[in-house]
Structure formats: structure tokens, C-alpha cells
Design a protein around this motif. Structure first.
Motif, PDB file in Angstrom:
ATOM      1  N   MET A   1       0.769  -1.091   0.121  1.00  0.00           N
ATOM      2  CA  MET A   1      -0.065   0.079  -0.145  1.00  0.00           C
ATOM      3  C   MET A   1       1.033   1.146   0.178  1.00  0.00           C
ATOM      4  O   MET A   1       1.646   1.416   0.807  1.00  0.00           O
ATOM      5  CB  MET A   1      -1.005  -0.105   1.335  1.00  0.00           C
ATOM      6  CG  MET A   1      -1.952   1.185   1.416  1.00  0.00           C
ATOM      7  SD  MET A   1      -2.705   1.346   2.781  1.00  0.00           S
ATOM      8  CE  MET A   1      -3.604  -0.122   2.785  1.00  0.00           C
ATOM      9  N   THR A   3       1.501   5.317  -2.481  1.00  0.00           N
ATOM     10  CA  THR A   3       0.446   6.408  -2.892  1.00  0.00           C
ATOM     11  C   THR A   3       1.237   7.198  -3.705  1.00  0.00           C
ATOM     12  O   THR A   3       2.898   7.216  -3.846  1.00  0.00           O
ATOM     13  CB  THR A   3       0.034   7.596  -1.583  1.00  0.00           C
ATOM     14  OG1 THR A   3      -0.347   8.726  -2.170  1.00  0.00           O
ATOM     15  CG2 THR A   3       1.193   8.061  -0.782  1.00  0.00           C
ATOM     16  N   THR A 160      -6.103   3.915   7.872  1.00  0.00           N
ATOM     17  CA  THR A 160      -5.875   4.546   6.491  1.00  0.00           C
ATOM     18  C   THR A 160      -7.343   4.385   5.465  1.00  0.00           C
ATOM     19  O   THR A 160      -8.116   3.806   6.028  1.00  0.00           O
ATOM     20  CB  THR A 160      -4.993   3.372   5.736  1.00  0.00           C
ATOM     21  OG1 THR A 160      -4.618   4.216   4.538  1.00  0.00           O
ATOM     22  CG2 THR A 160      -5.477   2.105   5.543  1.00  0.00           C
ATOM     23  N   SER A 161      -7.186   5.450   4.896  1.00  0.00           N
ATOM     24  CA  SER A 161      -8.492   5.430   4.098  1.00  0.00           C
ATOM     25  C   SER A 161      -8.012   6.233   2.623  1.00  0.00           C
ATOM     26  O   SER A 161      -6.958   6.522   2.452  1.00  0.00           O
ATOM     27  CB  SER A 161      -9.519   6.402   4.657  1.00  0.00           C
ATOM     28  OG  SER A 161      -9.174   7.756   4.999  1.00  0.00           O
ATOM     29  N   GLN A 162      -8.985   6.052   1.432  1.00  0.00           N
ATOM     30  CA  GLN A 162      -8.690   6.601   0.303  1.00  0.00           C
ATOM     31  C   GLN A 162      -9.093   7.797   0.091  1.00  0.00           C
ATOM     32  O   GLN A 162     -10.100   8.060   0.838  1.00  0.00           O
ATOM     33  CB  GLN A 162      -9.037   5.571  -0.775  1.00  0.00           C
ATOM     34  CG  GLN A 162      -8.455   4.304  -0.784  1.00  0.00           C
ATOM     35  CD  GLN A 162      -9.367   3.181  -1.585  1.00  0.00           C
ATOM     36  OE1 GLN A 162     -10.490   2.870  -1.313  1.00  0.00           O
ATOM     37  NE2 GLN A 162      -8.837   2.696  -2.664  1.00  0.00           N
ATOM     38  N   SER A 163      -8.194   8.948  -0.433  1.00  0.00           N
ATOM     39  CA  SER A 163      -8.627  10.078  -0.746  1.00  0.00           C
ATOM     40  C   SER A 163     -10.093  10.282  -1.651  1.00  0.00           C
ATOM     41  O   SER A 163     -10.223   9.503  -2.462  1.00  0.00           O
ATOM     42  CB  SER A 163      -7.640  10.805  -1.380  1.00  0.00           C
ATOM     43  OG  SER A 163      -8.204  11.958  -1.897  1.00  0.00           O
ATOM     44  N   GLU A 167      -8.881   7.476  -5.500  1.00  0.00           N
ATOM     45  CA  GLU A 167      -8.745   6.071  -4.730  1.00  0.00           C
ATOM     46  C   GLU A 167      -7.321   5.792  -4.728  1.00  0.00           C
ATOM     47  O   GLU A 167      -7.043   4.721  -4.039  1.00  0.00           O
ATOM     48  CB  GLU A 167      -9.871   5.475  -5.196  1.00  0.00           C
ATOM     49  CG  GLU A 167      -9.563   4.906  -6.935  1.00  0.00           C
ATOM     50  CD  GLU A 167     -10.569   3.724  -7.316  1.00  0.00           C
ATOM     51  OE1 GLU A 167     -10.195   3.070  -8.489  1.00  0.00           O
ATOM     52  OE2 GLU A 167     -11.552   3.689  -6.556  1.00  0.00           O
ATOM     53  N   GLU A 168      -6.280   6.358  -5.765  1.00  0.00           N
ATOM     54  CA  GLU A 168      -5.039   5.573  -5.566  1.00  0.00           C
ATOM     55  C   GLU A 168      -4.292   6.382  -4.447  1.00  0.00           C
ATOM     56  O   GLU A 168      -3.129   6.089  -4.424  1.00  0.00           O
ATOM     57  CB  GLU A 168      -4.531   5.840  -6.910  1.00  0.00           C
ATOM     58  CG  GLU A 168      -5.088   5.000  -8.095  1.00  0.00           C
ATOM     59  CD  GLU A 168      -4.367   5.111  -9.278  1.00  0.00           C
ATOM     60  OE1 GLU A 168      -3.227   5.066  -9.288  1.00  0.00           O
ATOM     61  OE2 GLU A 168      -4.938   5.117 -10.264  1.00  0.00           O
ATOM     62  N   TYR A 170      -3.631   7.405  -0.702  1.00  0.00           N
ATOM     63  CA  TYR A 170      -4.061   6.922   0.791  1.00  0.00           C
ATOM     64  C   TYR A 170      -3.853   7.790   1.917  1.00  0.00           C
ATOM     65  O   TYR A 170      -2.704   8.624   1.796  1.00  0.00           O
ATOM     66  CB  TYR A 170      -3.388   5.692   1.117  1.00  0.00           C
ATOM     67  CG  TYR A 170      -3.782   4.468   0.233  1.00  0.00           C
ATOM     68  CD1 TYR A 170      -5.086   3.869   0.652  1.00  0.00           C
ATOM     69  CD2 TYR A 170      -3.301   4.171  -0.946  1.00  0.00           C
ATOM     70  CE1 TYR A 170      -5.528   2.784  -0.016  1.00  0.00           C
ATOM     71  CE2 TYR A 170      -3.809   3.187  -1.813  1.00  0.00           C
ATOM     72  CZ  TYR A 170      -4.804   2.393  -1.337  1.00  0.00           C
ATOM     73  OH  TYR A 170      -5.451   1.206  -2.139  1.00  0.00           O
ATOM     74  N   PHE A 172      -3.149   8.430   5.949  1.00  0.00           N
ATOM     75  CA  PHE A 172      -2.858   7.665   7.144  1.00  0.00           C
ATOM     76  C   PHE A 172      -2.736   8.444   8.412  1.00  0.00           C
ATOM     77  O   PHE A 172      -2.074   9.658   8.753  1.00  0.00           O
ATOM     78  CB  PHE A 172      -1.317   7.061   7.172  1.00  0.00           C
ATOM     79  CG  PHE A 172      -1.360   6.235   5.769  1.00  0.00           C
ATOM     80  CD1 PHE A 172      -1.342   4.980   5.855  1.00  0.00           C
ATOM     81  CD2 PHE A 172      -0.582   6.689   4.734  1.00  0.00           C
ATOM     82  CE1 PHE A 172      -1.058   3.940   4.685  1.00  0.00           C
ATOM     83  CE2 PHE A 172      -0.360   6.081   3.490  1.00  0.00           C
ATOM     84  CZ  PHE A 172      -0.842   4.520   3.398  1.00  0.00           C
TER      85      PHE A 172
END
Length: 228
Positions: A1, A3, A160-163, A167-168, A170, A172
Motif C-alpha cells: 500500500m 501512494t 488508513t483511507s482512500q482520498s 482512490e489511488e 491513501y 494515514f
């Protein structure tokens, strides 16, 4: 994972800010409130800093807000966004301000240069593969007695989440002061949790972490006297 934050998102952030705020880019209520918090908290520990580094400075909002408060300081900003730095350099033209393209894990500054290093909603974006190197670089360029000012989301546990913009990319959320204080020559000397009413995913924290002399932290164990 990981970014792709370094390649494009900094400039995307700046473009969105310009689109939303236009001529008020540097004077939104959120930015002014945030900079006041930074100034008030930094000033408790260092009254007249000589050199301040804003890591992930984007278009220079924090520097613009602080330059008239710390009139004797030289300000340095670093950010991977080329467009962001162009805007910062254009709008913050001053002999005491220098904004350049670069990365938190490769700071192009000499050892022991800065009294204050600021991370304002930045550490959450740093690729995990670059985070340890970032902390090492901060330690290298921060003076003994200097401080790191961290503004970040503070979830109750690492998450963690996706912006929502990509979506690519992340995000934190973590307790980043603890990353520094895992080393005994760093101590958290101030913490203020804000916006708790918005829930744990949105609550925010300001932490001040101070760097101490390593020789003052470790106790030298004396060798036992040999018996005669």
C-alpha cells in the motif's frame, strides 16, 4: 500500500484551494485560526526562533500567516508540487523566505539548521516507505532544543483511507508525535486535542515535540571499582 501523492496531489490541492478561495487564498478563517494555534503553541517554547522550516508548505499559507508574527525568523518551505512552489515563491517574495521543490525524506539542508519544523496536515500523506527516512531527516536538520510542531487528525487507533479525490491516494491517520518520542531524546511537551465533537475520524491534534541533547538523556553507567 503506497501512494502517488508526490507526483501530482500537492498541485491538485493548491488548484482546489485557488478555485474555492480565489483572492482569499491566504486569509480563510480556517487558515487564520490554524496559524494562530501554531503561533500560540510554538511561542510557549521558543520566543524568537531564527529559522523555521514548513515541510509540505504547498502554496505557503502557513508561512504567510507566521512571517509577521516571527519577524526575526528566516522561513523555509519545501514541497513536491512544482506549481505550488511557483505560487508560493511569487506571493511570498521576501529575502527571509525561501520555498523550494523537494521531499520530506531528502531535505536539502545542513545539519542542525532549524529551531522549528512544522508539519501541518502533512504526515498523513507521506508514503509509509518514506516515513522513517522523513523522521531521520527531521532529526538531522533540527537543532538540539528545537521543536517539531505537528497538526494532524488523531483517530483513536491507526487508520488508513482512500482520498475522496483519488482512490489511488491513501491517507494515514496516526499519533505522529509518538513516532518521534519513541526515541528518548524527543519529548512531547504539549498536546491539545480539538474538534472531538466531530468524531474520532475528524478530531485533530496539535503536538509540540522537543529535541533534547542525547548526552543529557542517557545516564552514563560508571564501571564498578576493581577490588584491591
Amino acid at each position: 500500500m503506497d501512494t502517488k501523492i508526490w507526483t501530482e496531489e500537492s498541485d491538485n490541492y493548491t488548484r482546489r484551494a485557488i478555485e474555492v478561495h480565489g483572492e482569499e487564498l491566504y486569509n480563510t478563517s480556517d487558515r487564520l485560526e490554524s496559524s494562530k494555534d501554531v503561533f500560540d503553541n510554538i511561542s510557549k517554547f521558543i520566543k524568537k526562533p531564527k529559522s523555521i522550516l514548513d515541510v509540505g508548505c504547498a502554496f505557503g499559507a502557513s508561512i504567510e500567516a507566521l512571517k509577521d508574527r516571527f519577524k526575526e525568523a528566516s522561513f523555509f518551505g519545501i514541497d513536491p508540487g512544482k506549481e505550488s512552489i511557483q505560487i508560493a515563491s511569487k506571493n511570498l517574495s521576501n529575502d527571509n523566505i525561501s520555498c523550494i521543490n523537494g521531499f520530506s525524506h531528502e531535505l536539502p539542508y545542513e545539519d542542525d539548521k532549524f529551531d522549528i519544523i512544522i508539519f501541518s496536515m502533512v504526515l498523513q500523506w507521506i508514503p509509509r516507505k518514506k516515513l522513517i527516512r522523513t523522521i531521520s531527516e527531521v532529526d538531522r536538520v533540527l537543532k538540539v532544543g528545537g521543536i517539531v510542531c505537528i497538526q494532524e487528525f488523531l483517530a483513536n487507533k491507526p487508520v488508513t483511507s482512500q482520498s475522496r479525490h483519488d482512490e489511488e491516494i491513501y491517507i494515514f491517520k496516526d499519533d505522529y508525535a509518538s513516532f518521534f518520542t519513541s526515541y528518548p531524546w524527543y519529548k512531547e511537551v504539549y498536546r491539545d486535542l480539538k474538534k472531538t465533537e466531530d468524531g474520532e475520524d475528524q478530531q485533530r491534534n496539535i503536538s509540540i515535540v522537543k529535541k533534547y541533547n542525547i548526552e543529557d538523556v542517557y545516564t552514563l553507567k560508571q564501571a564498578a571499582m576493581e577490588k584491591v
